[in-house]
Design a protein around this motif. Structure first.
Motif, PDB file in Angstrom:
ATOM      1  N   PRO A 153       0.830  -1.210   0.000  1.00  0.00           N
ATOM      2  CA  PRO A 153       0.000   0.000   0.000  1.00  0.00           C
ATOM      3  C   PRO A 153       0.863   1.258   0.000  1.00  0.00           C
ATOM      4  O   PRO A 153       2.097   1.168  -0.070  1.00  0.00           O
ATOM      5  N   HIS A 154       0.224   2.421   0.096  1.00  0.00           N
ATOM      6  CA  HIS A 154       0.958   3.682   0.113  1.00  0.00           C
ATOM      7  C   HIS A 154       1.946   3.662   1.280  1.00  0.00           C
ATOM      8  O   HIS A 154       1.583   3.317   2.413  1.00  0.00           O
ATOM      9  N   PRO A 155       3.229   3.994   1.035  1.00  0.00           N
ATOM     10  CA  PRO A 155       4.251   3.939   2.096  1.00  0.00           C
ATOM     11  C   PRO A 155       3.875   4.663   3.388  1.00  0.00           C
ATOM     12  O   PRO A 155       4.215   4.198   4.479  1.00  0.00           O
ATOM     13  N   THR A 208      -5.508   7.875  -7.275  1.00  0.00           N
ATOM     14  CA  THR A 208      -5.638   6.696  -8.145  1.00  0.00           C
ATOM     15  C   THR A 208      -5.253   5.437  -7.366  1.00  0.00           C
ATOM     16  O   THR A 208      -4.069   5.196  -7.146  1.00  0.00           O
ATOM     17  N   PRO A 209      -6.223   4.624  -6.946  1.00  0.00           N
ATOM     18  CA  PRO A 209      -5.885   3.316  -6.386  1.00  0.00           C
ATOM     19  C   PRO A 209      -5.087   2.488  -7.400  1.00  0.00           C
ATOM     20  O   PRO A 209      -5.058   2.809  -8.594  1.00  0.00           O
ATOM     21  N   LEU A 210      -4.465   1.430  -6.923  1.00  0.00           N
ATOM     22  CA  LEU A 210      -3.521   0.659  -7.742  1.00  0.00           C
ATOM     23  C   LEU A 210      -4.092   0.233  -9.093  1.00  0.00           C
ATOM     24  O   LEU A 210      -3.436   0.387 -10.121  1.00  0.00           O
ATOM     25  N   LEU A 232     -21.543   3.715  -3.725  1.00  0.00           N
ATOM     26  CA  LEU A 232     -20.684   3.291  -2.617  1.00  0.00           C
ATOM     27  C   LEU A 232     -19.241   3.404  -3.093  1.00  0.00           C
ATOM     28  O   LEU A 232     -18.826   2.695  -4.013  1.00  0.00           O
ATOM     29  N   VAL A 233     -18.487   4.307  -2.467  1.00  0.00           N
ATOM     30  CA  VAL A 233     -17.119   4.606  -2.903  1.00  0.00           C
ATOM     31  C   VAL A 233     -16.143   4.284  -1.784  1.00  0.00           C
ATOM     32  O   VAL A 233     -16.340   4.689  -0.637  1.00  0.00           O
ATOM     33  N   THR A 234     -15.092   3.541  -2.102  1.00  0.00           N
ATOM     34  CA  THR A 234     -14.016   3.268  -1.140  1.00  0.00           C
ATOM     35  C   THR A 234     -12.679   3.545  -1.803  1.00  0.00           C
ATOM     36  O   THR A 234     -12.557   3.499  -3.028  1.00  0.00           O
ATOM     37  N   ASP A 235     -11.676   3.855  -1.002  1.00  0.00           N
ATOM     38  CA  ASP A 235     -10.271   4.005  -1.452  1.00  0.00           C
ATOM     39  C   ASP A 235      -9.968   5.287  -2.223  1.00  0.00           C
ATOM     40  O   ASP A 235      -8.805   5.552  -2.521  1.00  0.00           O
TER      41      ASP A 235
END
Length: 306
Positions: free
Chosen positions: A56-58, A72-74, A212-215
């Motif tokens: 994940p993000h450091p 921007t998710p992965l 429904l929004v996540t991340d």
């Protein structure tokens, strides 16, 4: 078709890897300069254009109490990399063990032994390794020893402003979508699943898809002009993010009113592409006043959208 490498214990070797290294949140215009350099440098040696990024993000490991809202998710990053011409993506798991890896060991164990890098493209301020002790000079020293070239890309500016993920996050949080889109080089977008909502929009005569929004980093509360995508189908939309004070509802929601549309899309994925912010969330004196405002919002959206 882009190829993803996530298992560094048994990694497939590719031909003359030319890589850019970084988190790349947003894959903004500054990041795109690095990617252009990767494509150019790989052509010079008939190499393979690649990205090394982290998941994940450091900062979620370095500071577990910090909430990182991603532009921007992965999965989105990988899609953008592919569209820009990248053929390979190395996804390095960022955990406690990796965060304590020294800069020297990052170079020898990851870049040299695992990837066998031929060229590495980095930003002017790139730091790496435990306590961020690694820098451009260290990379160049090891490059001479292990026969890889280091290419440093200067900061990318727009009207004397250095474009960065941090700057873009701030713009999105402010609701300054037009400038955020300019810095991104494309419209900011969010994906979510359509779920059942309160049906207030339908009662008003303007049915909405409750998302429904996540991340994702959610823009500032307000009403936005947007495009909604059902697969490849592009539809005009007005989006409301926030509570419903006219109905004394404090809990926020993400409502998408798709213009001239009346289909059942519960359970489907919707991608929302933001164009501009129209106004903030307001409490109206009556339901009729709210309806008039929604009509005005739709008219404004029609004038903005092609």
């Amino acid at each position: 078709m882009i190829k993803l490498f996530e298992n560094f214990n048994n990694i497939e070797q590719i031909n003359k890897p030319v890589i850019a290294v970084g988190n790349f949140d947003g894959v903004h215009r500054g990041h795109q300069e690095l990617i252009k350099a990767v494509l150019e440098e790989s052509k010079k040696i008939d190499g393979s254009p690649a990205i090394l990024t982290f998941y994940p993000h450091p900062l979620t490991i370095i500071n577990p109490y910090m909430k990182i809202e991603q532009i921007t998710p992965l999965a989105d990053k990988v899609d953008i990399f592919e569209k820009l011409g990248i053929g390979y993506v190395y996804v390095l798991k960022f955990d406690d063990s990796f965060s304590s890896l020294s800069a020297e060991n990052f170079i020898t164990e990851i870049l040299v032994e695992k990837i066998a890098v031929k060229k590495i493209v980095i930003g002017y301020n790139f730091r790496f390794g435990a306590n961020k002790t690694g820098d451009v000079e260290l990379l160049r020293q090891f490059g001479e020893k292990y026969s890889f070239e280091v290419i440093v890309v200067s900061p990318y500016k727009d009207q004397d402003i250095i474009i960065s993920s941090t700057k873009i996050r701030g713009l999105i949080k402010e609701g300054n979508i037009r400038m955020a889109n300019n810095f991104l080089g494309r419209a900011y977008s969010i994906k979510g699943i359509v779920i059942k909502g309160r049906k207030i929009g339908r009662m008003l005569g303007f049915p909405t898809a409750n998302l429904l929004v996540t991340d994702y980093l959610i823009p500032r509360k307000g009403v936005y002009v947007a495009y909604a995508y059902l697969g490849e189908e592009r539809l005009k939309a007005v989006v409301s993010i926030g509570p419903s004070p006219t109905f004394h509802i404090d809990s926020p929601s993400f409502e998408v009113h798709i213009l001239d549309f009346d289909r059942d899309i519960y359970g489907k994925e919707l991608r929302v592409e933001f164009v501009e912010r129209l106004r903030g969330i307001e409490k109206f004196d009556s339901v009729e006043a709210l309806k008039l405002q929604i009509k005005e919002d739709i008219n404004k959206a029609e004038a903005v959208l092609l």
